[in-house]
Design a protein around this motif. Structure first.
Motif, short mmCIF file in Angstrom:
data_model
loop_
_atom_site.label_atom_id
_atom_site.label_comp_id
_atom_site.label_asym_id
_atom_site.label_seq_id
_atom_site.Cartn_x
_atom_site.Cartn_y
_atom_site.Cartn_z
N TRP A 183 -2.74 -2.65 -11.78
CA TRP A 183 -4.00 -3.38 -11.59
C TRP A 183 -4.30 -4.25 -12.80
CZ3 TRP A 183 -8.45 -3.67 -14.42
CH2 TRP A 183 -9.54 -4.31 -13.81
N LEU A 184 -4.12 -3.69 -14.00
CA LEU A 184 -4.43 -4.44 -15.21
C LEU A 184 -3.53 -5.66 -15.35
CD1 LEU A 184 -6.00 -4.66 -17.90
CD2 LEU A 184 -4.16 -3.32 -18.94
N PHE B 222 3.78 7.79 -15.70
CA PHE B 222 2.80 7.10 -14.85
C PHE B 222 1.93 8.08 -14.07
CE2 PHE B 222 4.80 2.61 -14.18
CZ PHE B 222 4.39 2.26 -15.44
N ASP B 223 2.30 9.35 -14.06
CA ASP B 223 1.56 10.38 -13.32
C ASP B 223 1.15 11.47 -14.31
OD1 ASP B 223 0.56 12.38 -11.70
OD2 ASP B 223 2.24 12.37 -10.30
N GLY C 163 -0.07 4.72 -13.54
CA GLY C 163 0.79 3.62 -13.16
C GLY C 163 0.04 2.60 -12.33
N ALA C 164 -0.79 3.09 -11.41
CA ALA C 164 -1.59 2.18 -10.59
C ALA C 164 -2.59 1.41 -11.45
CB ALA C 164 -2.31 2.96 -9.49
N GLU D 30 -12.59 1.17 -8.02
CA GLU D 30 -12.12 -0.05 -8.67
C GLU D 30 -12.01 0.18 -10.18
OE1 GLU D 30 -13.28 -4.78 -9.27
OE2 GLU D 30 -14.65 -3.43 -8.22
N PRO D 31 -10.86 -0.14 -10.76
CA PRO D 31 -10.74 0.02 -12.20
C PRO D 31 -11.60 -1.00 -12.95
CG PRO D 31 -8.59 0.00 -11.14
CD PRO D 31 -9.59 -0.48 -10.12
#
Length: 255
Positions: free
Chosen positions: A206-207, A172-173, A201-202, A68-69
């Protein structure tokens, strides 16, 4: 009443203690700002930003893929330009991390449906090299509960931003991104693809959705830094920290 209970009931009080520590260059025991949950830590963050000024950006990260971020808002005054000089009582740790940041060119306001990766990408105007400077307001930060570190804006001290470049979704990667950090002329880190959560990117998606749930949303002009490509290294006073992230302009900060 326990220190934990105080933090649960009064995030404003915890934020005031952290703000005093920022202002006076002192540190406070983590038990004075100990939240009982992530939600309580985020409430302390919000109260801190309400006291010290507008949000200039965000930091987001995760300890690894599938984890979890976590995130923290960044005070606008803590975003500083390339070649900044950071000296004085506020700088205790001088922890430095090289990373990649993104500047938003459009708002991502609250709405009912979640934001997608493509929508977040379309909202990004630029990619920037960054040096995050870690500091803490906690006297016992090495032994502090992770929730207390989260409440303390994830130990954010400052964000040094280099020259912006055009955004491409390939950013993003970060699995192949090379980063070099020097203290003066000595290489102290040279990494390729060692970001703890290279799918940034993920993290950004999420943010964006976390900020919606938090009632704010991301805003045009804000900068989001996405974690470390080098790990954190601690600089001595008098050190020039120089960073190169492949594909971006070099940048530096002076202590």
């Amino acid at each position: 009443m326990s220190a934990t209970a105080v933090a649960e009931l009064a995030p404003d009080d915890a934020a005031q203690a952290l703000c005093r520590a920022r202002r006076d260059g002192r540190r406070v025991p983590s038990k004075l700002v100990q939240p009982h949950s992530r939600e309580a830590a985020y409430a302390i963050q919000d109260a801190t930003l309400a006291a010290i000024g507008p949000i200039g950006g965000w930091k987001v990260g995760a300890t690894g893929p599938g984890q979890e971020p976590a995130c923290a808002p960044l005070p606008a005054g803590a975003l500083v330009p390339n070649a900044a000089v950071l000296r004085g009582s506020a700088w205790h740790l001088r922890g430095a991390e090289a990373g990649v940041a993104f500047r938003l060119g459009a708002d991502l306001p609250p709405r009912a449906r979640p934001y997608t990766r493509d929508e977040v990408g379309l909202a990004i105007a630029a990619v920037l090299p960054a040096i995050e400077v870690a500091e803490t307001r906690l006297a016992d930060w090495l032994d502090a509960d992770p929730a207390a570190l989260l409440a303390d804006l994830m130990c954010h001290g400052g964000l040094v931003l280099g020259e912006p470049g055009p955004f491409d979704p390939a950013w993003f990667d970060l699995r192949q991104v090379e980063a070099v950090m020097r203290f003066d002329d000595q290489v102290v880190a040279h990494t390729v693809g060692e970001h703890t959560h290279p799918d940034v990117g993920a993290l950004l998606v999420w943010l964006a959705n976390h900020c919606v749930a938090r009632g704010a949303g991301l805003k045009a002009g804000q900068v989001v830094t996405t974690g470390s490509c080098t790990g954190m290294l601690f600089a001595s006073q008098g050190t020039a920290v120089r960073v190169e992230v492949a594909g971006l302009a070099p940048l530096s900060v002076f202590f």
